[in-house]
Design an enzyme around this catalytic site. Structure first.
Site, PDB file in Angstrom:
ATOM      1  N   ASN A 114       0.826  -1.206   0.000  1.00 30.36           N
ATOM      2  CA  ASN A 114       0.000   0.000   0.000  1.00 30.36           C
ATOM      3  C   ASN A 114       0.856   1.250   0.000  1.00 30.36           C
ATOM      4  O   ASN A 114       1.925   1.291   0.598  1.00 30.36           O
ATOM      5  CB  ASN A 114      -0.919  -0.001   1.226  1.00 30.36           C
ATOM      6  CG  ASN A 114      -1.876  -1.179   1.211  1.00 30.36           C
ATOM      7  OD1 ASN A 114      -2.024  -1.839   0.181  1.00 30.36           O
ATOM      8  ND2 ASN A 114      -2.496  -1.468   2.332  1.00 30.36           N
ATOM      9  N   HIS A 133       5.829  -0.586  -2.827  1.00 30.03           N
ATOM     10  CA  HIS A 133       5.351   0.164  -3.999  1.00 30.03           C
ATOM     11  C   HIS A 133       5.391   1.678  -3.804  1.00 30.03           C
ATOM     12  O   HIS A 133       4.711   2.401  -4.515  1.00 30.03           O
ATOM     13  CB  HIS A 133       3.938  -0.307  -4.391  1.00 30.03           C
ATOM     14  CG  HIS A 133       3.893  -1.732  -4.878  1.00 30.03           C
ATOM     15  ND1 HIS A 133       2.733  -2.480  -4.934  1.00 30.03           N
ATOM     16  CD2 HIS A 133       4.880  -2.545  -5.333  1.00 30.03           C
ATOM     17  CE1 HIS A 133       3.015  -3.693  -5.395  1.00 30.03           C
ATOM     18  NE2 HIS A 133       4.301  -3.766  -5.640  1.00 30.03           N
ATOM     19  N   THR A 161      -4.720  -9.011   0.269  1.00 31.62           N
ATOM     20  CA  THR A 161      -4.142  -8.820  -1.061  1.00 31.62           C
ATOM     21  C   THR A 161      -4.655  -9.906  -1.998  1.00 31.62           C
ATOM     22  O   THR A 161      -4.798 -11.057  -1.597  1.00 31.62           O
ATOM     23  CB  THR A 161      -2.588  -8.821  -1.028  1.00 31.62           C
ATOM     24  OG1 THR A 161      -2.106  -8.770  -2.389  1.00 31.62           O
ATOM     25  CG2 THR A 161      -1.998 -10.024  -0.324  1.00 31.62           C
ATOM     26  N   SER A 162      -4.904  -9.511  -3.258  1.00 33.76           N
ATOM     27  CA  SER A 162      -5.367 -10.493  -4.243  1.00 33.76           C
ATOM     28  C   SER A 162      -4.216 -11.404  -4.667  1.00 33.76           C
ATOM     29  O   SER A 162      -4.444 -12.413  -5.323  1.00 33.76           O
ATOM     30  CB  SER A 162      -5.956  -9.776  -5.459  1.00 33.76           C
ATOM     31  OG  SER A 162      -4.985  -8.896  -6.013  1.00 33.76           O
TER      32      SER A 162
END
Ligand code: BJW
Ligand code: ZN
Length: 240
Positions: free
Chosen positions: A102, A119, A188-189
């Site tokens: 995130n 990220h 999270t996917s």
């Protein structure tokens, strides 16, 4: 749930990977859906179409409008009980690494200290010309796309598709996954690499892997325990 509580107590090294789902209950939209009715779309665009260097080169105004909108939502958002439970767990554990995909900064706001941001941060801006980085928390931004003093265009200080993750951050994340005896995969996917590879790394290095999500993911088979539900509800119960 009881077994996982026991594992948490026994673990001497805990690593956690979080995704957009942990911030969903703070009102931050996920990328790929989540709770029914929140499709994770902005004006029909998918993250894969906007979070790329190519999209920014073609239409910096469009990409910045998306980031400006997200910055305004995140500026209003507060950490939820899931973020706070993770910060409390860190305070109790011998070794605890919170790896997050995130960019919203909510873990840090909740008090987490050892945070690896894979990220980047939505509050950092970087100049395409002089590469200088600065923090800018203004929302909305006064000018889109924003400009550097050198005249160059500023971009969000995040990692887009096709870009390398910050190498030291990634090395530290991989090390934490390898050394963990308990690895938590939360909200999270698990479709975006290399982040999605961390749970398999932990598993093959001998860690127990526990997933918390409202729905199963591609990694749910082959882990030790899947806890179905909202992280803002399950994490406080687990850490109590
Ligand atoms: C809840 C909940 C609740 C909801 N409680 N749960 C190997 C195989 C295939 C492809 C690749 C590969 N290696 C690399 C690639 C390419 C690419 C990739 O992975 N593509 C896939 C999509 C196929 N990866 C990259 O390009 C990466 N870079 C790279 O590999 O570089 C190599 C390189 C080396 C050297 C030189 C150059 C290059 C970079 C990836 C960057 C991703 N960036 C983004 C945008 C960040 C900035 C921003 O925020 O705008 O990161 S995309 C977006 O996806 C964002 C997220 O961090 C990331 C992951 O999403 P996340 O967090 O999982 O969210 P969702 O929405 O997908 O899922 C939410 C989940 O929560 C769901 O499961 C819900 O059920 C759940 N949920 N409510 C609990 N209350
Ligand atoms: Zn500049």
């Amino acid at each position: 749930m009881q077994a996982v509580r026991e594992w948490l107590r026994e673990a001497s090294s805990i690593a956690v990977l979080t995704g957009a789902g942990v911030s969903a209950e703070s009102g931050v939209p996920t990328f790929r859906g989540g709770a029914a009715g929140t499709p994770g779309l902005w004006k029909q665009y998918r993250a894969e179409e906007l979070a790329t260097p190519g999209a920014f080169a073609r239409d910096p105004k469009l990409v910045w409008e998306w980031y400006d909108w997200r910055r305004s939502l995140i500026a209003e958002a507060k950490p939820n009980p899931g973020h706070y439970a993770l910060a409390a767990a860190e305070a109790r554990a011998a070794k605890f690494t919170l790896i997050t995909q995130n960019v919203d900064g909510l873990h840090e706001l909740a008090g987490s200290r050892n945070v690896l941001r894979l990220h980047g941060s939505i509050w950092m801006l970087r100049c395409l010309e002089c590469q200088r980085e600065r923090e800018d928390r203004r929302t909305p931004l006064p000018e889109i796309p924003p400009r550097c003093e050198c005249g160059g265009t500023l971009r969000p200080g995040v990692v887009w598709f096709g870009e390398a993750l910050p190498s030291k951050v990634w090395q530290d994340a991989e090390k934490a996954a390898r050394e963990a005896d308990l690895f938590l995969l939360i909200g999270t996917s698990a479709v975006v690499y290399p982040a999605a590879g961390l749970a398999p790394i932990a598993k093959s290095s001998g860690a127990r892997v526990v997933e918390i999500n409202i729905a199963e993911t591609g990694l749910s088979d082959g882990i030790d325990e899947f806890l179905q539900g909202k992280s803002g509800e399950l994490l406080p119960q687990l850490m109590a």
